[in-house]
Write a protein that holds these residues in place. Structure first.
Motif, mmCIF file in Angstrom:
data_model
loop_
_atom_site.group_PDB
_atom_site.id
_atom_site.type_symbol
_atom_site.label_atom_id
_atom_site.label_comp_id
_atom_site.label_asym_id
_atom_site.label_seq_id
_atom_site.Cartn_x
_atom_site.Cartn_y
_atom_site.Cartn_z
ATOM 1 N N LEU B 100 0.783 -1.235 0.000
ATOM 2 C CA LEU B 100 0.000 0.000 0.000
ATOM 3 C C LEU B 100 0.815 1.287 0.000
ATOM 4 C CD1 LEU B 100 -2.686 -1.188 2.516
ATOM 5 C CD2 LEU B 100 -3.087 -0.656 0.112
ATOM 6 N N VAL B 101 2.021 1.271 0.584
ATOM 7 C CA VAL B 101 2.747 2.539 0.718
ATOM 8 C C VAL B 101 2.909 3.236 -0.637
ATOM 9 C CG1 VAL B 101 4.987 3.570 1.284
ATOM 10 C CG2 VAL B 101 3.856 2.082 2.927
ATOM 11 N N PRO B 102 3.409 2.556 -1.674
ATOM 12 C CA PRO B 102 3.523 3.273 -2.961
ATOM 13 C C PRO B 102 2.154 3.677 -3.518
ATOM 14 C CG PRO B 102 4.856 1.276 -2.975
ATOM 15 C CD PRO B 102 3.989 1.208 -1.760
ATOM 16 N N MET B 103 1.161 2.797 -3.361
ATOM 17 C CA MET B 103 -0.152 3.113 -3.943
ATOM 18 C C MET B 103 -0.797 4.307 -3.255
ATOM 19 S SD MET B 103 -1.774 -0.526 -4.848
ATOM 20 C CE MET B 103 -2.680 0.288 -6.101
ATOM 21 N N MET B 104 -0.633 4.385 -1.930
ATOM 22 C CA MET B 104 -1.295 5.455 -1.191
ATOM 23 C C MET B 104 -0.691 6.829 -1.472
ATOM 24 S SD MET B 104 -2.117 3.998 2.555
ATOM 25 C CE MET B 104 -3.604 3.075 2.890
ATOM 26 N N ILE B 105 0.585 6.874 -1.898
ATOM 27 C CA ILE B 105 1.172 8.177 -2.210
ATOM 28 C C ILE B 105 1.188 8.419 -3.706
ATOM 29 C CG2 ILE B 105 2.605 8.386 -0.144
ATOM 30 C CD1 ILE B 105 4.952 7.445 -1.851
ATOM 31 N N GLY B 106 0.624 7.509 -4.488
ATOM 32 C CA GLY B 106 0.552 7.707 -5.936
ATOM 33 C C GLY B 106 1.868 7.469 -6.642
ATOM 34 N N ALA B 107 2.675 6.502 -6.152
ATOM 35 C CA ALA B 107 3.957 6.205 -6.789
ATOM 36 C C ALA B 107 3.877 4.882 -7.539
ATOM 37 C CB ALA B 107 5.064 6.138 -5.744
ATOM 38 N N LYS B 108 4.868 4.654 -8.417
ATOM 39 C CA LYS B 108 4.878 3.427 -9.213
ATOM 40 C C LYS B 108 5.411 2.250 -8.412
ATOM 41 C CE LYS B 108 5.334 5.042 -13.961
ATOM 42 N NZ LYS B 108 5.997 6.300 -14.296
ATOM 43 N N ASP B 109 6.314 2.501 -7.498
ATOM 44 C CA ASP B 109 6.900 1.425 -6.696
ATOM 45 C C ASP B 109 7.587 2.074 -5.498
ATOM 46 O OD1 ASP B 109 8.182 -0.980 -5.765
ATOM 47 O OD2 ASP B 109 8.018 -1.762 -7.802
ATOM 48 N N LEU B 110 8.246 1.262 -4.666
ATOM 49 C CA LEU B 110 9.051 1.820 -3.593
ATOM 50 C C LEU B 110 10.304 2.452 -4.198
ATOM 51 C CD1 LEU B 110 8.769 -0.995 -0.932
ATOM 52 C CD2 LEU B 110 7.930 1.327 -0.699
ATOM 53 N N ALA B 111 11.026 3.226 -3.370
ATOM 54 C CA ALA B 111 12.213 3.910 -3.871
ATOM 55 C C ALA B 111 13.294 2.918 -4.298
ATOM 56 C CB ALA B 111 12.753 4.858 -2.806
ATOM 57 N N PHE B 112 13.442 1.800 -3.559
ATOM 58 C CA PHE B 112 14.484 0.817 -3.877
ATOM 59 C C PHE B 112 13.859 -0.558 -4.087
ATOM 60 C CE2 PHE B 112 16.473 3.754 -0.659
ATOM 61 C CZ PHE B 112 17.210 4.497 -1.565
ATOM 62 N N PRO B 113 13.313 -0.810 -5.290
ATOM 63 C CA PRO B 113 12.620 -2.089 -5.505
ATOM 64 C C PRO B 113 13.512 -3.310 -5.302
ATOM 65 C CG PRO B 113 12.201 -0.560 -7.298
ATOM 66 C CD PRO B 113 13.266 0.048 -6.461
ATOM 67 N N ARG B 114 14.784 -3.220 -5.690
ATOM 68 C CA ARG B 114 15.630 -4.401 -5.549
ATOM 69 C C ARG B 114 16.022 -4.648 -4.100
ATOM 70 N NH1 ARG B 114 19.587 -3.675 -10.623
ATOM 71 N NH2 ARG B 114 19.142 -1.526 -10.066
ATOM 72 N N ILE B 115 16.198 -3.549 -3.342
ATOM 73 C CA ILE B 115 16.462 -3.725 -1.909
ATOM 74 C C ILE B 115 15.240 -4.354 -1.238
ATOM 75 C CG2 ILE B 115 16.734 -2.438 0.244
ATOM 76 C CD1 ILE B 115 18.751 -0.734 -1.065
ATOM 77 N N ASN B 116 14.065 -4.029 -1.764
ATOM 78 C CA ASN B 116 12.839 -4.624 -1.245
ATOM 79 C C ASN B 116 12.862 -6.139 -1.434
ATOM 80 O OD1 ASN B 116 10.318 -4.532 -0.082
ATOM 81 N ND2 ASN B 116 9.238 -4.106 -1.993
ATOM 82 N N LEU B 117 13.259 -6.567 -2.616
ATOM 83 C CA LEU B 117 13.355 -8.016 -2.862
ATOM 84 C C LEU B 117 14.433 -8.632 -1.972
ATOM 85 C CD1 LEU B 117 12.375 -10.433 -4.538
ATOM 86 C CD2 LEU B 117 14.191 -9.935 -6.169
ATOM 87 N N LEU B 118 15.559 -7.919 -1.831
ATOM 88 C CA LEU B 118 16.636 -8.407 -0.966
ATOM 89 C C LEU B 118 16.120 -8.622 0.460
ATOM 90 C CD1 LEU B 118 19.674 -8.969 -0.388
ATOM 91 C CD2 LEU B 118 19.925 -6.526 0.067
ATOM 92 N N PRO B 500 -14.952 -1.230 -3.883
ATOM 93 C CA PRO B 500 -16.176 -1.823 -3.313
ATOM 94 C C PRO B 500 -16.634 -1.138 -2.028
ATOM 95 C CG PRO B 500 -14.282 -3.260 -2.963
ATOM 96 C CD PRO B 500 -13.834 -2.175 -3.891
ATOM 97 N N TRP B 501 -15.722 -0.516 -1.271
ATOM 98 C CA TRP B 501 -16.112 0.100 0.003
ATOM 99 C C TRP B 501 -16.466 1.571 -0.173
ATOM 100 C CZ3 TRP B 501 -16.714 -4.191 2.337
ATOM 101 C CH2 TRP B 501 -15.733 -5.184 2.367
ATOM 102 N N GLY B 502 -16.337 2.100 -1.380
ATOM 103 C CA GLY B 502 -16.525 3.533 -1.546
ATOM 104 C C GLY B 502 -15.553 4.313 -0.681
ATOM 105 N N ALA B 503 -14.295 3.835 -0.631
ATOM 106 C CA ALA B 503 -13.321 4.410 0.291
ATOM 107 C C ALA B 503 -12.558 5.552 -0.364
ATOM 108 C CB ALA B 503 -12.344 3.325 0.747
ATOM 109 N N ALA B 504 -12.110 6.499 0.470
ATOM 110 C CA ALA B 504 -11.200 7.530 -0.007
ATOM 111 C C ALA B 504 -9.812 6.906 -0.078
ATOM 112 C CB ALA B 504 -11.201 8.710 0.958
ATOM 113 N N GLY B 505 -8.857 7.586 -0.658
ATOM 114 C CA GLY B 505 -7.502 7.032 -0.721
ATOM 115 C C GLY B 505 -7.167 6.657 -2.142
ATOM 116 N N LEU B 506 -5.918 6.978 -2.533
ATOM 117 C CA LEU B 506 -5.518 6.791 -3.928
ATOM 118 C C LEU B 506 -5.562 5.339 -4.373
ATOM 119 C CD1 LEU B 506 -2.481 9.202 -4.377
ATOM 120 C CD2 LEU B 506 -4.788 9.410 -5.307
#
Ligand SMILES: [Cu+2]
Lengths: 94, 543
Positions: B100-118, B500-506
């Motif tokens: 959710l972190v990237p989606m909630m701020i409207g980003a394509k991915d985290l800052a360090f995608p490969r470190i994320n996999l690591l 489905p929840w009619g929720a706010a949030g990106l």
């Protein structure tokens, strides 16, 4: 942005770190009484500073967030030391 | 018509963009890594739960008749280590946070995608070592590795367990680092700090603790290993060390670690309560800053775990004071959630049931924590079942409830399918009842003097122990239910639609499941978080 740093500087810093490690090891055989831990900690502090300044590029930064990270790191370290000391200085040693 | 097939052809999203093991094991997509984490921690949850059931089964009778004392020591040690380091710590940040972190701020991915996999691979290596530890005889240090027991007396796999946690710790540090950089640098245009969802504030606060606290645990475990293997005198008094130094260092991390577990859960609840009350969250700034307050104050209270260990009484008074103080930001949150519900149009959907369960149970866990902050009471109940009940109200009643709330809330977004709502409600109710039946009797047991960590007890405690064991089986059924219907819904669940929840949030403004890069085009934010006043009062999926 970040400056490019020559490999030579890295090797120099590394050599200094190695010398200081040798110094710590050598000094551990010299009995300086209460001064021993003080000297060891001083050398360790110098080594730590070299790592932070050169290997972690703290010497070359102009980004505010990086400064914030370093300040936060030291602030948290001071919490660890100070709050632990509230116990050590006032404990009933007997 | 020619276009008919184009319409029914499946839209491409992160799940079907690529197939095969390779595409998953080498993925750098934060959403896929979240699912890798989900599978891993679910496995460890059931491993830890299995140990818990054996513990409860042993405690059904006063005699130590199911397992021997040594085995029992291993059971509760490995229950604690697995649940804390391989389930609770990564649960919300590494699964829901990653997703959710990237989606909630409207980003394509985290800052360090490969470190994320690591970070996931480090987690797998640590977890694999922990499994190896368990299969080759286990460890019986408790989850706390107290010295000199762990460094000089036990013959079990102490070093192996310590190394496994050391490695898993780095996975936690990397996740935290990734979140901090992402939240600072990758926010979509218009997504100011004041418009960020509270889930991000709480994950940001969590990340601070992960980055600044975890290294201290790593160093401490390394010193335990060195003292055990090479007799380096750090903690063991026979070698000139100080055992209380270990406790200081260990709890400097391990109290804040409680907030690594609970803060992201609070973030989940802050998303769900406004959505199912159809109201703007009450006191946004206070809830946001309370997260930061908890992260900082949480570092000033650790010695409340050491009040009977022989620390200075003056120091104990300081730590007691801060332990009372740290309750304030948590209380601010509880009051603000309640105020958000006040006069709201409340929908008792499954995520909301879990969120409300969280508020009640977390409050009980927190309030009993205040008992323990007081020096006199703490001496009375230290190492009794009162402590066990207290922290399970926070960890299980609070954190696991919040985790399940979040899993139900975002399941439609993650998979594109709805889970069966009536089964969801049934499971939520079962878990709530099973939880209280398991752990409430333990408050009374502890208060009347039953010590923790023994496999036998005096017969007058049996009735309450039978209740507790009965509750644990109800709880186990409650946890198996979502497992079953979540898997079922992958194939048979209703199509969820984008929101489905009619929720706010990106995250709700893109398709379910989202495309690989989350948004067709970078969103521009011009509204406050939780603008439910501007949204329809109905929850679409409920009607
Ligand atoms: Cu604590």
């Amino acid at each position: 942005m970040e400056k490019v740093i020559s490999a030579k500087l890295y090797f120099t810093v590394w050599a200094i770190l190695m010398c200081l490690t040798a110094a710590t090891a050598a000094l551990s055989y010299v009995n300086m009484g209460a001064l021993s831990p003080v000297v060891a900690l001083l050398i360790a502090t110098v080594k730590g500073s070299l790592v932070v300044l050169f290997f972690m590029h703290a010497k070359y930064i102009d980004v505010k967030t990086t400064v914030l990270v370093i300040v936060a790191g030291f602030f948290w370290l001071s919490i660890l030391l100070l709050m632990t000391m509230t116990d050590y200085i006032t404990r009933a040693w007997s | 018509m020619a276009t008919a097939s184009a319409i029914t052809a499946e839209r491409e999203h992160y799940l079907n963009a690529d197939y095969g093991f390779r595409s998953w094991l080498l993925t750098t997509d934060h959403k896929r890594i979240a699912l890798l984490y989900l599978i891993t921690i679910t496995f460890f949850f059931f491993v830890g739960g299995f140990f818990a059931l054996l513990i409860r089964l042993e405690l059904l009778t006063p005699q130590g008749d199911l397992v021997q004392a040594d085995t029992y020591n291993k059971l509760f040690s490995m229950h604690g280590q697995v649940m804390i380091f391989f389930f609770l710590l990564p649960a919300v940040p590494a699964v829901l946070g990653n997703f959710l972190v990237p989606m909630m701020i409207g980003a394509k991915d985290l800052a360090f995608p490969r470190i994320n996999l690591l970070s996931w691979y480090l987690f797998i290596i640590g977890g694999g070592l922990m499994l190896y530890t368990m299969l080759t005889g286990g460890v019986d240090t408790g989850w706390t590795f107290y010295v000199p027991l762990s460094t000089a007396y036990l013959g079990t796999h102490v070093v192996l367990a310590a190394v496994s946690i050391f490695i898993a710790g780095f996975s936690s540090i990397l996740t935290g680092l990734n979140f901090i950089v992402t939240i600072h640098r990758m926010r979509a245009p218009g997504m100011t700090w004041g418009r960020m969802p509270l889930f991000l504030w709480s994950n940001y606060a969590t990340s601070i603790i992960q980055v600044l606290g975890t290294p201290v645990l790593a160093i401490t475990l390394a010193l335990v290993g060195l003292e055990r293997m090479f007799h380096l005198g750090v903690f063991n008094p026979q070698l000139g060390g100080d055992p209380l130094l270990f406790q200081h260092l260990f709890w400097f991390y391990s109290h804040p670690a409680v907030y690594i577990m609970i803060l992201p859960g609070m973030g989940v609840v802050s998303e769900i309560i406004p959505c199912f009350s159809r109201k703007r969250v009450f006191g946004y700034e206070f809830v946001a800053l309370a997260s930061i307050g908890i992260a900082v104050l949480g570092f000033l209270v650790w010695a409340h775990h050491m009040f009977v260990a022989g620390i200075s009484v003056y120091s104990a008074m300081v730590f007691s004071f801060f332990s009372y103080l740290v309750a304030v930001p948590s209380a601010i949150k509880v009051f603000n959630w309640t105020a958000t519900m006040y006069k709201g149009k409340i929908y008792y959907s499954t995520p909301m049931l879990y969120a409300m369960g969280f508020i009640g149970l977390f409050t009980m866990g927190g309030m009993t924590g205040l008992f323990l902050a007081s020096l006199g009471v703490d001496v009375h109940v230290t190492d009794t079942y009162f402590i066990v009940a207290h922290f399970h109200y926070i960890m299980v009643g609070g954190m696991v409830m919040a985790y399940l709330a979040g899993m139900h809330f975002w399941w439609p977004k993650i998979t594109g399918r709805m889970y069966p709502e009536s089964w969801g409600k049934l499971a939520a109710m079962t878990i709530f009842i099973g939880f209280n039946l398991t752990f409430f009797p333990q408050f009374i047991l502890g208060w009347t003097g039953m010590p923790r960590r023994y496999h036998a007890y005096t017969p007058e405690f049996q009735v309450l122990n039978v209740l507790s064991t009965a509750g644990s089986t109800v709880l186990a059924v409650g946890y198996l239910l979502p497992m079953v219907y979540f898997l079922w819904s992958l194939r048979y669940g209703k199509e969820a639609g984008d929101n489905p929840w009619g929720a706010a949030g990106l995250e709700w403004k893109t398709a379910s499941p989202p495309p690989t890069y989350n948004f067709e085009e970078t969103p521009v934010v011009t509204w406050e978080a939780y603008n439910y006043d501007d949204l329809p009062k109905e929850v679409p999926v409920v009607g």
